[in-house]
Design an enzyme around this catalytic site. Sequence first.
Site, PDB file in Angstrom:
ATOM      1  N   ALA A  23       0.853  -1.194   0.000  1.00  0.00           N
ATOM      2  CA  ALA A  23       0.000   0.000   0.000  1.00  0.00           C
ATOM      3  C   ALA A  23       0.884   1.239   0.000  1.00  0.00           C
ATOM      4  O   ALA A  23       1.972   1.248   0.573  1.00  0.00           O
ATOM      5  CB  ALA A  23      -0.901   0.028   1.222  1.00  0.00           C
ATOM      6  N   ASP A  24       0.380   2.273  -0.633  1.00  0.00           N
ATOM      7  CA  ASP A  24       1.045   3.576  -0.582  1.00  0.00           C
ATOM      8  C   ASP A  24       0.330   4.511   0.367  1.00  0.00           C
ATOM      9  O   ASP A  24       0.950   5.376   0.976  1.00  0.00           O
ATOM     10  CB  ASP A  24       1.136   4.165  -1.998  1.00  0.00           C
ATOM     11  CG  ASP A  24       2.122   3.365  -2.818  1.00  0.00           C
ATOM     12  OD1 ASP A  24       1.726   2.313  -3.361  1.00  0.00           O
ATOM     13  OD2 ASP A  24       3.303   3.754  -2.870  1.00  0.00           O
ATOM     14  N   ARG A  25      -0.985   4.359   0.446  1.00  0.00           N
ATOM     15  CA  ARG A  25      -1.760   5.151   1.382  1.00  0.00           C
ATOM     16  C   ARG A  25      -3.084   4.441   1.646  1.00  0.00           C
ATOM     17  O   ARG A  25      -3.828   4.172   0.712  1.00  0.00           O
ATOM     18  CB  ARG A  25      -2.042   6.560   0.839  1.00  0.00           C
ATOM     19  CG  ARG A  25      -2.571   7.532   1.884  1.00  0.00           C
ATOM     20  CD  ARG A  25      -2.855   8.904   1.299  1.00  0.00           C
ATOM     21  NE  ARG A  25      -1.658   9.593   0.848  1.00  0.00           N
ATOM     22  CZ  ARG A  25      -1.290  10.813   1.281  1.00  0.00           C
ATOM     23  NH1 ARG A  25      -2.009  11.433   2.205  1.00  0.00           N
ATOM     24  NH2 ARG A  25      -0.194  11.390   0.811  1.00  0.00           N
TER      25      ARG A  25
END
Length: 354
Positions: free
Chosen positions: A245-247
């Site tokens: 995940a990035d955010r």
Amino acid sequence: MSLRAIKYENNSLEILDQLLLPAQSKYIQVKGVEDGWKVINKMQVRGAPAIAIVGCLSLAVELHNENFESKKQLRQDVEGKLNYLVSSRPTAVNMKIAADELIMLANKLSEDETVELQDMKTLFITTIEAMLVKDIADNRAIGDFGAREILSQVTGDSQVRILTHCNTGSLATAGYGTALGVIRRLHELKRLEHVYCTETRPYNQGARLTAYELVHDKIPATLIVDSMVAALMKHRNISAVVVGADRVAANGDTANKIGTYQIAVLAKYHGVSFYVAAPFTSIDMKILSGDHIIIEERPDHEMTHVGEHRIAAKGITCWNPAFDVTPASLIAGIITEKGVFRPQDLIQQFGQDT
Ligand SMILES: CSC[C@H]1O[C@H](OP(=O)(O)O)[C@H](O)[C@@H]1O
């Protein structure tokens, strides 16, 4: 064949130039914040946790060689440079979270009359350096929680077959990895039958980086083209999908590498559990849903060329979003260093930051 994305010793910072992998394993020096911004923006180093760590270490290297007149000057300097580093790539939240925390620390130390200027500088640098050790510890915890969660879904001591997307391993973190950390843990437990990794166009993190890590660790794996995911789920009994995940938003919507959303839709159709593996440094409790996540768009060249070799017709228009958002409804669990949470648990257990 090195898997260390980041080398930091004696106030010297080097990063493995991931644009050259797998053909070339070459480290480049990062002498300060300008270098830090450039290597992140060019994706010579990438991966949400690695972006935050390299960005902050580039500041630490610069601070070490600078002298300041006052604590106020030091505080103003770090605040400006941290906000500059946040601008290097907009989607991953890790650099923003680290910057906010370090700015809060600088304000606290600046106002504390018992803290001398030199002590403030030293404490600030050691706080940044601690990110390296913490990230690896977080990833090992994610690996263990994730392996246990996936094995809890299978009967007896059968082995599992995992699909992953992009690169979430040692090349995206300080070491071990998030989703790839779950895969490493399953392999350590001798419960991993096979991994399938997508090539992950257009930057090819899967073909160039994840395959590189899996071969290095001698983990049984097969590379597939992004368009093969549906056929793979139809013909090979995939136990689970695990991605990074990035955010992650407060409701569990997750921004991750482009192509993740369609994998989640296919997983739903085929009845395959879909997991996101991420440290809390990737969770943004300040935004309620994925609708508020900025999606970075990258240069056309990354689509029309492989290296310097043109593969698309000159003059064609391109759309190159680097990420997409998977709705929480498609996510079985978010695997963190504090445990595995259902998406709806996040806001109940941790509250939304105002
Ligand atoms: C643990 S890495 C998280 C995340 O970062 C990657 O994006 P990029 O290669 O553009 O930095 C990918 O989305 C990974 O899942």
